[in-house]
Motif scaffolding. Structure first.
Motif, PDB file in Angstrom:
ATOM      1  N   GLU A 165     -12.710  -2.789  -3.678  1.00 44.04           N
ATOM      2  CA  GLU A 165     -13.293  -3.531  -2.674  1.00 44.04           C
ATOM      3  C   GLU A 165     -12.389  -3.948  -1.358  1.00 44.04           C
TER       4      GLU A 165
ATOM      5  N   SER B 199     -13.115  -0.906   0.411  1.00 40.57           N
ATOM      6  CA  SER B 199     -14.587  -0.998   0.968  1.00 40.57           C
ATOM      7  C   SER B 199     -14.505  -1.779   2.191  1.00 40.57           C
TER       8      SER B 199
ATOM      9  N   GLN C 232     -15.613  -1.181   6.219  1.00 46.05           N
ATOM     10  CA  GLN C 232     -16.459  -2.137   6.878  1.00 46.05           C
ATOM     11  C   GLN C 232     -15.719  -2.617   7.932  1.00 46.05           C
TER      12      GLN C 232
ATOM     13  N   THR D  31     -17.960   7.049  -5.417  1.00 48.59           N
ATOM     14  CA  THR D  31     -16.641   7.344  -4.820  1.00 48.59           C
ATOM     15  C   THR D  31     -16.377   8.469  -3.947  1.00 48.59           C
TER      16      THR D  31
ATOM     17  N   THR E  11     -18.422   9.329  -0.901  1.00 46.80           N
ATOM     18  CA  THR E  11     -17.936   8.544   0.118  1.00 46.80           C
ATOM     19  C   THR E  11     -16.741   9.238   0.632  1.00 46.80           C
TER      20      THR E  11
ATOM     21  N   TYR F 141     -20.833   3.791  -0.386  1.00 46.62           N
ATOM     22  CA  TYR F 141     -19.749   2.851  -0.840  1.00 46.62           C
ATOM     23  C   TYR F 141     -20.729   1.541  -1.130  1.00 46.62           C
TER      24      TYR F 141
ATOM     25  N   TRP G 280     -20.968   0.196  -4.684  1.00 49.63           N
ATOM     26  CA  TRP G 280     -19.743  -0.413  -5.295  1.00 49.63           C
ATOM     27  C   TRP G 280     -19.561  -1.798  -5.900  1.00 49.63           C
TER      28      TRP G 280
ATOM     29  N   LEU H  78     -12.427  -7.688  -0.492  1.00 54.84           N
ATOM     30  CA  LEU H  78     -13.065  -6.952   0.350  1.00 54.84           C
ATOM     31  C   LEU H  78     -12.994  -7.223   2.019  1.00 54.84           C
TER      32      LEU H  78
END
Length: 476
Positions: free
Chosen positions: A25, A28, A32, A88, A91, A117, A120, A153
């Motif tokens: 995360e 991830s 982002q 994954t 990605t 992603y 996930w 995350l």
């Protein structure tokens, strides 16, 4: 009879898997946060208008909306860890393609494929719930674990935004774009070594017909929205309407199927349908508004009369503070849910998101004002990111945990994709006053803030209809 456990549940044996998944995360979050402060630089690199950045966001969100239910269902059938590995790898491949092209079309395809992603978190929540459900405090344990995963995350998003925003001002763009691909590659190793498969799998047959019907519906609907940005002709409206209508035969097929892609009966569950509606409305702000907020901050007020005129690093600071607020919201959610109820925590989070975005209407001209608005919205957003999949897992049938957690992300993604297209149209219109302008219109930004605020308040109203004891651990 239902009740909220009075004692604070401990993760115990779940701590190991949560730790490994926290790294996934974190990555991830890097994905982002990394690109957001450099969206204007990417637009200049590709030679496109600021409003066209929404094509990138919209394409990724739309692919994500399609793959989430597919991967969630496959996770229930053949293994959540297995599908986590597949997503994954996909990605990683897409992430490695981004640094090495200046073609908008190629970049658009790779950017869309990177959206794998998004599966996930729902797969991770399903993995955790499959172990926590036997403890007697599965709902609160899953909520705590979800809060920690979302904190990881958002921590990754903060690091990504700050480091990415700093590097884009100092290094060639292709080098900056290469770094996230290395993080994703590391996730493959972590998942292989540290994550065990779910102890119970449902098996069954894959619903190919359902996938085809859902793909046609989503492709027509979002394709029509994209055409609306270009000319708004009859074909565009026909595609939008046709895509919406195709949901009906999809739902009919799913109801008749013995092993559906999506158990649509969950949308009639009094505890689940408000969660799914909230997820869709939440997607409007948490996904659809990301690019507009970045480009607004970068817009020069001396030229256009609005915006903050910030450079890449100053923009990343706004994003970083917003994400810190999201970490706080994610960690506060299980505390508030235990002291009150999960339902009240969800309602409060939605209200905070609504207030935060509506504050933009009078307060948007100063850096401090924008930061304050984003902190308020961020606390609510962080709580919702953690709460929605955890709530869905606790209320879903045992055979459909992955489906339910996936639906929160899938519906959220659809809401974000629709909002991204709509916001792109709003930002593009009204720029004609400056013929050579690449900035979005101020009226478009007002539309973004208003829509994000009102949809969050509608979500809060819907959650009032949830049974008071929903999402709590049940006792015989």
């Amino acid at each position: 009879m239902t009740s909220v456990a009075s004692a604070k549940p401990r993760l115990g044996a779940l701590a190991g898997i949560v730790g490994f998944l926290a790294f996934v995360e974190f990555t991830s979050g890097v994905l982002q946060g990394w690109y957001t402060p450099m969206l204007t630089d990417i637009a200049r690199h590709l030679g496109i208008h600021d409003a066209d950045v929404n094509w990138l966001e919209g394409s990724q969100l739309m692919l994500s909306a399609l793959v989430v239910p597919i991967f969630a269902k496959l996770g229930d059938m053949i293994g959540h860890k297995r599908m986590l590995l597949v997503s994954t790898a996909l990605t990683a491949a897409a992430s490695f393609a981004l640094p090495f092209t200046d073609s908008f079309a190629v970049f658009l395809v790779a950017w869309a494929l990177q959206g794998f992603y998004v599966v996930w978190l729902p797969l991770e929540i399903a993995l955790i719930w499959s172990r926590a459900r036997q403890s007697g405090s599965g709902s609160l344990l899953t909520a705590r674990a979800a809060g920690l995963l979302v904190a990881a995350l958002e921590g990754g998003a903060i690091a990504g935004a700050l480091v990415g925003g700093a590097l884009v001002d100092a290094l060639p763009l292709w080098i900056v774009l290469l770094i996230p691909a290395l993080f994703v590659t590391g996730c493959l190793v972590v998942i292989l070594i540290g994550v065990k498969e779910s102890p119970m799998l449902s098996g069954g047959r894959f619903d190919t017909t359902g996938v085809v019907l859902l793909t046609l519906a989503l492709a027509a609907f979002t394709g029509g929205l994209s055409l609306l940005r270009l000319d708004g002709g009859l074909l565009a409206w026909a595609l939008v309407l046709g895509g919406a209508l195709l949901i009906w035969p999809f739902a009919v097929w799913e109801l008749r199927s013995t092993d559906p892609l999506i158990d649509v009966r969950m949308f009639s569950d009094p505890a689940l349908w408000p969660v799914f509606l909230t997820a869709g409305l939440f997607g409007v702000s948490v996904l659809g508004a990301q690019a507009p907020l970045s480009t607004f901050a970068r817009t020069d007020p001396a030229v256009y009369g609005y915006g903050l005129g910030t450079a890449g690093f100053a923009t990343s600071l706004i994003i970083g503070l917003y994400l810190i607020a999201m970490i706080g919201g994610a960690l506060l959610y299980p505390v508030v849910a235990r002291r009150l109820t999960p339902r009240m925590a969800l309602i409060g989070a939605s209200v905070l998101v609504g207030i935060g975005y509506l504050l933009f209407l009078p307060f948007h001209s100063a850096y401090g004002q924008v930061v304050a608005n984003m902190v308020v919205a961020g606390i609510g957003s962080g709580a919702l990111v953690a709460a929605l999949p955890a709530a869905a897992a606790s209320a879903a049938p045992s055979r459909a945990t992955g489906q339910a957690t996936g639906l929160t992300n899938g519906v959220k993604t659809i809401g974000g994709a629709i909002a991204s297209c709509v916001f792109g149209i709003a930002l593009l219109h009204g720029t004609g006053g400056v013929a050579e302008s690449t900035a979005g219109s101020f009226a478009g930004y007002v539309t973004v803030w208003l829509v994000c605020g009102l949809t969050a308040l509608v979500a809060a109203a819907a959650l009032l209809l949830v049974p008071r004891d929903a999402f709590t651990d049940r006792r015989a």
